[in-house]
Design a protein around this motif. Structure first.
Motif, mmCIF file in Angstrom:
data_model
loop_
_atom_site.group_PDB
_atom_site.id
_atom_site.type_symbol
_atom_site.label_atom_id
_atom_site.label_comp_id
_atom_site.label_asym_id
_atom_site.label_seq_id
_atom_site.Cartn_x
_atom_site.Cartn_y
_atom_site.Cartn_z
ATOM 1 N N THR A 57 0.881 -1.171 0.000
ATOM 2 C CA THR A 57 0.000 0.000 0.000
ATOM 3 C C THR A 57 0.913 1.213 0.000
ATOM 4 O OG1 THR A 57 -1.732 -1.154 1.229
ATOM 5 C CG2 THR A 57 -1.770 1.255 1.269
ATOM 6 N N ASN A 58 0.986 1.923 -1.119
ATOM 7 C CA ASN A 58 1.926 3.028 -1.288
ATOM 8 C C ASN A 58 1.189 4.362 -1.161
ATOM 9 O OD1 ASN A 58 4.382 1.426 -2.107
ATOM 10 N ND2 ASN A 58 2.966 0.777 -3.717
ATOM 11 N N THR A 59 1.631 5.195 -0.215
ATOM 12 C CA THR A 59 0.958 6.456 0.076
ATOM 13 C C THR A 59 1.889 7.634 -0.199
ATOM 14 O OG1 THR A 59 -0.359 5.405 1.814
ATOM 15 C CG2 THR A 59 -0.218 7.818 1.850
ATOM 16 N N LYS A 60 1.467 8.517 -1.100
ATOM 17 C CA LYS A 60 2.207 9.757 -1.322
ATOM 18 C C LYS A 60 1.737 10.776 -0.295
ATOM 19 C CE LYS A 60 3.351 13.191 -4.868
ATOM 20 N NZ LYS A 60 3.117 13.631 -6.268
ATOM 21 N N THR A 61 2.642 11.286 0.496
ATOM 22 C CA THR A 61 2.295 12.207 1.571
ATOM 23 C C THR A 61 2.267 13.645 1.066
ATOM 24 O OG1 THR A 61 4.558 12.703 2.303
ATOM 25 C CG2 THR A 61 3.546 10.666 3.136
ATOM 26 N N ALA A 62 1.992 14.554 1.968
ATOM 27 C CA ALA A 62 2.122 15.978 1.665
ATOM 28 C C ALA A 62 3.589 16.289 1.372
ATOM 29 C CB ALA A 62 1.621 16.807 2.833
ATOM 30 N N CYS A 63 3.853 17.468 0.867
ATOM 31 C CA CYS A 63 5.214 17.876 0.508
ATOM 32 C C CYS A 63 6.021 18.168 1.770
ATOM 33 C CB CYS A 63 5.152 19.105 -0.393
ATOM 34 S SG CYS A 63 6.759 19.715 -0.931
ATOM 35 N N VAL A 64 6.728 17.154 2.260
ATOM 36 C CA VAL A 64 7.560 17.313 3.457
ATOM 37 C C VAL A 64 8.947 16.762 3.178
ATOM 38 C CG1 VAL A 64 5.568 17.129 5.006
ATOM 39 C CG2 VAL A 64 6.884 15.083 4.444
#
Length: 227
Positions: A199-206
């Motif tokens: 399960t691959n999750t792209k996060t906010a720009c951090v």
């Protein structure tokens, strides 16, 4: 009168929970007795203290301190060698808690030794869920500027990564999850973390280090390991 009675009963419940060392109702919103203990594996040139913020958040959400284990290791040595330590730490955590399975949460290079452990050393019954926060699962150009064994293994196209990713990238009966940021800055390319079958999750720009301190990402990780 009813609201006063409700508040009085809640106060008594919280006090009783505190006396016996159990999470209060507010704290126990996430942790349950069936929740797995968690082993945290840090990345290159880091230490167990990198997890202090995340561990404190898990504790605030009801996880007993005995269920949260971080350790330090020599980040210059081969990730295959560190995988042996991961194996030992899993066994220690299981013995200390009496649990049947652990979850593993990793940052950066910590994902590689723990993946090696899952692929080559782990009994399928010991681990439930695995998390990679900004892991160089397919290599990073940042490793071209350091020259220890571990750094060479993190380079794009390394023999270590070719073997680790050969066949099934997420083998076994474990549940895999990755979290990556397009603004990582250390893992290049940023989507190196993504694994087939996870399960691959792209996060906010951090940034790279914020992956382990950002409150929103913490909540995502907590909910992934404790569905």
């Amino acid at each position: 009168m009813k609201s006063l009675l409700t508040r009085w009963l809640l106060a008594l419940t919280v006090a009783a929970a505190t006396l016996v060392g159990l999470p209060s109702p507010a704290q126990a919103a996430n942790w349950t007795p069936s929740s797995n203990p968690i082993l945290f594996v840090h990345g290159w040139n880091s230490s167990a203290s990198t997890w202090n913020t995340m561990i404190s958040r898990f504790q605030a959400d009801g996880w007993p301190s005995s269920y949260l284990r971080a350790f330090s290791y020599n980040t210059s040595q081969s990730n295959a060698t560190t995988a042996q330590t991961v194996s030992q730490e899993v066994d220690k955590l299981l013995a200390a808690t009496g649990a049947t399975k652990v979850d593993i949460v990793t940052h950066s290079m910590g994902g590689l030794s723990s993946r090696y452990y899952l692929k080559n050393l782990a009994s399928s019954g010991k681990v439930d869920r695995w998390v990679s926060l900004g892991g160089p699962n397919h290599g990073t150009s940042s490793a071209n500027t350091c020259f220890s064994t571990a750094c060479v293994e993190m380079r794009v196209g390394s023999t270590f990564l070719a073997n680790l990713n050969s066949g099934d990238e997420t083998p076994g009966s474990f549940t895999y999850g990755t979290f990556w940021s397009s603004c990582d800055g250390v893992i290049n390319p940023a989507d190196s973390t993504v694994l087939s079958g996870a399960t691959n999750t792209k996060t906010a720009c951090v940034g790279h280090l914020s992956l382990i301190t950002d409150a929103t990402i913490y909540g995502q990780v907590r909910d992934f390991v404790n569905p």
